[in-house]
Design an enzyme around this catalytic site. Sequence first.
Site, mmCIF file in Angstrom:
data_model
loop_
_atom_site.group_PDB
_atom_site.id
_atom_site.type_symbol
_atom_site.label_atom_id
_atom_site.label_comp_id
_atom_site.label_asym_id
_atom_site.label_seq_id
_atom_site.Cartn_x
_atom_site.Cartn_y
_atom_site.Cartn_z
ATOM 1 N N CYS A 170 -7.242 -7.482 6.550
ATOM 2 C CA CYS A 170 -7.500 -8.547 5.574
ATOM 3 C C CYS A 170 -8.156 -9.725 6.280
ATOM 4 C CB CYS A 170 -6.237 -8.942 4.826
ATOM 5 S SG CYS A 170 -4.846 -9.330 5.882
ATOM 6 N N ASP A 208 6.464 0.892 10.621
ATOM 7 C CA ASP A 208 6.044 -0.457 10.998
ATOM 8 C C ASP A 208 6.866 -0.856 12.208
ATOM 9 O OD1 ASP A 208 4.495 -2.964 9.345
ATOM 10 O OD2 ASP A 208 5.876 -3.527 10.956
ATOM 11 N N LYS A 240 0.832 -1.203 0.000
ATOM 12 C CA LYS A 240 0.000 0.000 0.000
ATOM 13 C C LYS A 240 0.874 1.263 0.000
ATOM 14 C CE LYS A 240 -3.809 -2.429 2.081
ATOM 15 N NZ LYS A 240 -3.060 -3.572 2.668
HETATM 16 C C1 LIG Z 1 -1.393 -6.094 7.484
HETATM 17 S S1 LIG Z 1 0.274 -5.757 7.737
HETATM 18 C C2 LIG Z 1 0.511 -4.298 6.805
HETATM 19 C C3 LIG Z 1 0.592 -4.536 5.320
HETATM 20 C C4 LIG Z 1 1.036 -3.336 4.532
HETATM 21 N N1 LIG Z 1 0.225 -2.166 4.821
HETATM 22 C C5 LIG Z 1 1.057 -3.596 3.057
HETATM 23 O O1 LIG Z 1 0.110 -3.167 2.372
HETATM 24 O O2 LIG Z 1 1.979 -4.235 2.559
HETATM 25 C C6 LIG Z 1 0.333 -5.230 9.388
HETATM 26 C C7 LIG Z 1 1.674 -4.727 9.862
HETATM 27 O O3 LIG Z 1 1.521 -4.157 11.137
HETATM 28 C C8 LIG Z 1 2.726 -4.263 11.813
HETATM 29 N N2 LIG Z 1 2.476 -4.016 13.249
HETATM 30 C C9 LIG Z 1 2.096 -4.882 14.199
HETATM 31 N N3 LIG Z 1 1.950 -4.274 15.364
HETATM 32 C C10 LIG Z 1 2.252 -2.966 15.154
HETATM 33 C C11 LIG Z 1 2.311 -1.826 15.992
HETATM 34 N N4 LIG Z 1 2.005 -1.891 17.290
HETATM 35 N N5 LIG Z 1 2.677 -0.663 15.445
HETATM 36 C C12 LIG Z 1 2.962 -0.579 14.133
HETATM 37 N N6 LIG Z 1 2.930 -1.618 13.312
HETATM 38 C C13 LIG Z 1 2.579 -2.807 13.803
HETATM 39 C C14 LIG Z 1 3.213 -5.644 11.462
HETATM 40 O O4 LIG Z 1 4.614 -5.721 11.589
HETATM 41 C C15 LIG Z 1 2.742 -5.784 10.020
HETATM 42 O O5 LIG Z 1 3.779 -5.516 9.140
#
Ligand SMILES: C[S@@+](CC[C@H](N)C(=O)[O-])C[C@H]1O[C@@H](n2cnc3c(N)ncnc32)[C@H](O)[C@@H]1O
Lengths: 264, 389
Positions: free
Chosen positions: B315, B209, B192
Amino acid sequence: QPRKAGAEWGTPGSCAHEETIRSLMDLGFTEDQVIQLCEGASSQTAPLSTQGLSTLSTLTTLGLNPSSILRVLEKCPELSRINGNQLQQRIDSLRKLGLLEGSLQRVVSHCPHILTLTPKRLGTAVRFLREECQFTGQQVTEILRSAPATLLEENRQLQYKFQYAYFRMGIQHTDMVKSGLFRVPLEEIRARHVFLERLGVYETPDKKGQTRIINPKLKDFLGASEDFLTKVARASPDEFEVFRKLLTRELEEEKEGQEENSDS
Amino acid sequence: KKWAATLPRITSTKLALQNFDVNYGTQFGERWPSIRVSLLSEQKYGALINNFSSAQELMKGLELQGARDFVYEARARTWSPGSVGGKPRGDEELVWSSSLAAGQSGSEVPLSSQVGEGMEMAAATEPPSLSPNIKCFTFPKGDITGFSPARLDGSGLLGYYLLDAASVLPVLALDVQPGHTVLDLCAAPGGKTLALIQTQACWRLAANDSSVSRTGRLRRILQSYIPREHSTEDRVRITSFDGRRWGELESNTFDRVLVDVPCTTDRHSLLEEENNIFTRSRSKERQTLPLLQSHLLLAGIKAALPGGVVLYSTCTLSQLQNECVVERAVQVAHEELGVTVHIEDLSPLTQLFRDTFNFAQGMRLGELVLPHLTSNFGPTYFCKLRRVN
Ligand SMILES: C[S@@+](CC[C@H](N)C(=O)[O-])C[C@H]1O[C@@H](n2cnc3c(N)ncnc32)[C@H](O)[C@@H]1O
């Protein structure tokens, strides 16, 4: 307009002999059918010979009428190259397997290729079903009666289908025989099964034969495609069509993956 | 190979399936089997075009293969029929508002009431703006052709990024306008983020992230798609903070905030053992996901400028992780921060994409792309919030 018989019979390789013609007529073939037989024979490598004639008379003895015989030969022209005695032996070994009059004729008309099996090969196939797949004698007869083509399949192919049904789907021997499972190609069985499994409406029974959901009846499972979709899968033809394509690709990739693994 | 030997013990993927059967079986009723079979079958991809690469030729090639740019097609639907006709690529932005207003007032509204009602109607039904720079190709419904891996162009950039085409929707819904300052709170691995950069409208982008290894991956992905001069530190800033702290770090700052939270990643959980959140040892983590998600969304709301847009996406199909999280965050924002948040209607947007995606009907809040074998994208949930004060 029916062609004049004499015009055709002069050609080399066809059954020009008066005697043959008379014999055919004696067996009950009409003039048109005789012509048909001769034309059919001349397009084959072996002309309708004395051997062909003995085949015809054996089939007549079996109780097939001339028009069924023509249909049988059309489906399986190889039969005219097997001599009468051999053919008789093959018919006898089918009888010995428990095919009663009526069934026997139906099986031969429906799947004349069954007569291309020598008694030895038939024996091997039967032994395979009994020993490897553990079907009873009666069940083998039933398979022979309801899905004769099963006996023509390669052992490996047959084993795969059996194992798929038995282990993967958890189907018992009696159900396999009753439902006509062997009449359906493995690809179709697998596509339907995996489809249902992923939809969540089919589950492989555990060791005790239990499932958490009620599996559809095998009869409905293997029914006509529309019925399968509306009654069992409750899915659209579009969905199933795409699914089939996806599954085919999945299986191909799986196979390639396995080959790669065994290469290295 | 004997089937008996391959019967698996209870695996995480199986646990996930059992969990879904119970929860989604209730949530979706008769629709669940069709979603289930789709989740368990191969998903479909979209190819997000990299405008920084030599994309023209690439796109022609994709069209020849039978793929089409569904964003372009959706945008074409917003041009009023009749008045100006289909607009060629490139200058559509300019034509939009004028052609639309003309087309709309002429349609079926009686002359006498045209002025008053027509105006209102035009305002209410104004088509959503879709960035002309986001281009994403997919193969038509029912076509299972796959994309070949992206290749490098002459300048060493990859031509497209393969992703679930539905993940482009949250980015489109975010509606970044030229000059915007944008926060991508949970950005890795970066699909994204890449789409956001493609809009060429975010002048400053903060991509965050919490996972350091995953931000590393994000960095590498951006390197293979974006020329250096477009991803300089002042334009794209990559950080590894806990997103929940963003409200304190930088509040009232961003025009647009994307909150693409960690979730049960339904498709992944059904297919991959590795890193599966349904492993028994992670059950606590799984159960507290909704809490984490609402904290992240709340942080996103705080980080947004008044008037700014926050887009929440996941998702998963789970209501507990979707609608309920949004409701919770909106409530807390109101009660504890005195911040009013409005939820925007996304149905005009989803209307435009009906041919490509299978949207869930009758959603209470936000929109949900349901996987369907003929268009096996998603699940993607997205909800658009506007911070009022
Ligand atoms: C669904 S993925 C994001 C996918 C990304 N937006 C993409 O389109 O490629 C969720 C992400 O949230 C991160 N995450 C988990 N806990 C988090 C936190 N407390 N703060 C920020 N990011 C976090 C994870 O490492 C993971 O990479």
